[in-house]
Design an enzyme around this catalytic site. Structure first.
Site, PDB file in Angstrom:
ATOM      1  N   PHE A 147      -0.436   4.371  -4.758  1.00 42.89           N
ATOM      2  CA  PHE A 147      -0.891   5.522  -5.065  1.00 42.89           C
ATOM      3  C   PHE A 147       0.342   6.493  -5.563  1.00 42.89           C
ATOM      4  CE2 PHE A 147      -5.052   6.231  -2.379  1.00 42.89           C
ATOM      5  CZ  PHE A 147      -5.669   5.178  -2.819  1.00 42.89           C
TER       6      PHE A 147
ATOM      7  N   MET B 153       1.071  -1.198  -0.007  1.00 46.66           N
ATOM      8  CA  MET B 153       0.029  -0.013  -0.020  1.00 46.66           C
ATOM      9  C   MET B 153       0.673   1.187   0.045  1.00 46.66           C
ATOM     10  SD  MET B 153      -2.423  -1.405   2.707  1.00 46.66           S
ATOM     11  CE  MET B 153      -1.082  -2.334   2.817  1.00 46.66           C
ATOM     12  N   PRO B 154       1.911   1.262  -0.966  1.00 45.47           N
ATOM     13  CA  PRO B 154       2.526   2.631  -0.746  1.00 45.47           C
ATOM     14  C   PRO B 154       2.033   4.026  -1.157  1.00 45.47           C
ATOM     15  CG  PRO B 154       3.739   0.962  -1.986  1.00 45.47           C
ATOM     16  CD  PRO B 154       2.366   0.470  -1.961  1.00 45.47           C
ATOM     17  N   TYR B 155       2.445   4.839  -0.682  1.00 47.08           N
ATOM     18  CA  TYR B 155       2.007   6.254  -1.143  1.00 47.08           C
ATOM     19  C   TYR B 155       3.234   6.901  -1.614  1.00 47.08           C
ATOM     20  CZ  TYR B 155       0.505  11.204  -0.778  1.00 47.08           C
ATOM     21  OH  TYR B 155       0.310  12.678  -0.973  1.00 47.08           O
TER      22      TYR B 155
END
Lengths: 70, 70, 70, 70, 70, 70
Positions: free
Chosen positions: A41, A1-3
């Protein structure tokens, strides 16, 4: 789930270049940390050159100085 | 003294909806952590759909794909 | 695809309270803007009280002053 | 290598004032922590008053209220 | 002068992996936008799994659920 | 209502130095833009040297190189 948040000066980045940044960042996170692209994202902020400072001067001035060959 | 930063795509968020996000976030911080609304900041960033990527594609493309029913 | 970043001082927020913030923010974005919870990120940053300033003083000092009833 | 991000409401900040913020922040980091100006970034974000909330109201409303003397 | 901020969950990212993210991001900005690596910042934030929410649940819970095969 | 976020490497910044950054930033915003200190937030993030990259290398490596006089 990196941003991933990429901030660059607003100097004519094209939609195609933005897409390359999105793909490149997503692929990097997948390759290095095995992160799922579906929950990666990437947000690109384009910042006016008057609003970005480095070395005590704004980038508008820096570009003018560079153009003048100083 | 919370600081809440909400980033959404720039797709027609109205002033009234923004006000609801401001109130809702402030109330949430007060209810859960007893934070004082007077020092709760909420900042909403609207990001162009070309500049937001998820799953290796920008949201402009994603919306077109969704519209086309794919 | 909202991204919500909540920054609060590090003063004993429990995992249960964090979960309430996550649920509350996600529900807010769904209710106001019809955003899909599956692609709503909420990130909570806990900031040391020495590192947060308001009104020219850090929160460590502010808390001591409040305790002393001044 | 500091990174300074200043967020203010978009209410007519001039290029000259932005330059003063850039210089002032860079000098502060050099004076307090001996950081090299050449690798000090300062980025100023101007946020629409509809998009900034404090005390459960947006700044557009707050300004109107202040003007009305309430 | 790009600024890249990568936020990932704190789940054992090694110094070597962080270095790969730094190199990969810097190279990406150079390749796509011809940005100078000397003034490209990459900052990696590792966020506790209790503090990161997606789909209304924190990542701690999500990982336990995934482990349990649900 | 400004929000100032200062990110520096985690290399022994003292509480006194942080307080100076808080005061200096708040005073700067008041002097340049007449902003009220009571609603000026300053948040300092200290980032591990492994997690900060510039010029394709992390700051841990950069410091070792500098120490070695290269």
């Amino acid at each position: 789930m990196p941003y991933v948040n990429i901030r660059v000066t607003n100097e004519g980045v094209t939609a195609e270049q933005k897409q390359q940044l999105i793909e490149g960042s997503t692929d990097l996170l997948q390759r290095v940390l095995n992160k799922d692209p579906a929950t990666t994202f990437v947000i690109i902020d384009e910042v006016e050159t008057d609003n970005w400072g480095v070395n005590r001067e704004n980038v508008t001035t820096r570009r003018q100085r560079e153009k003048a060959g100083k």
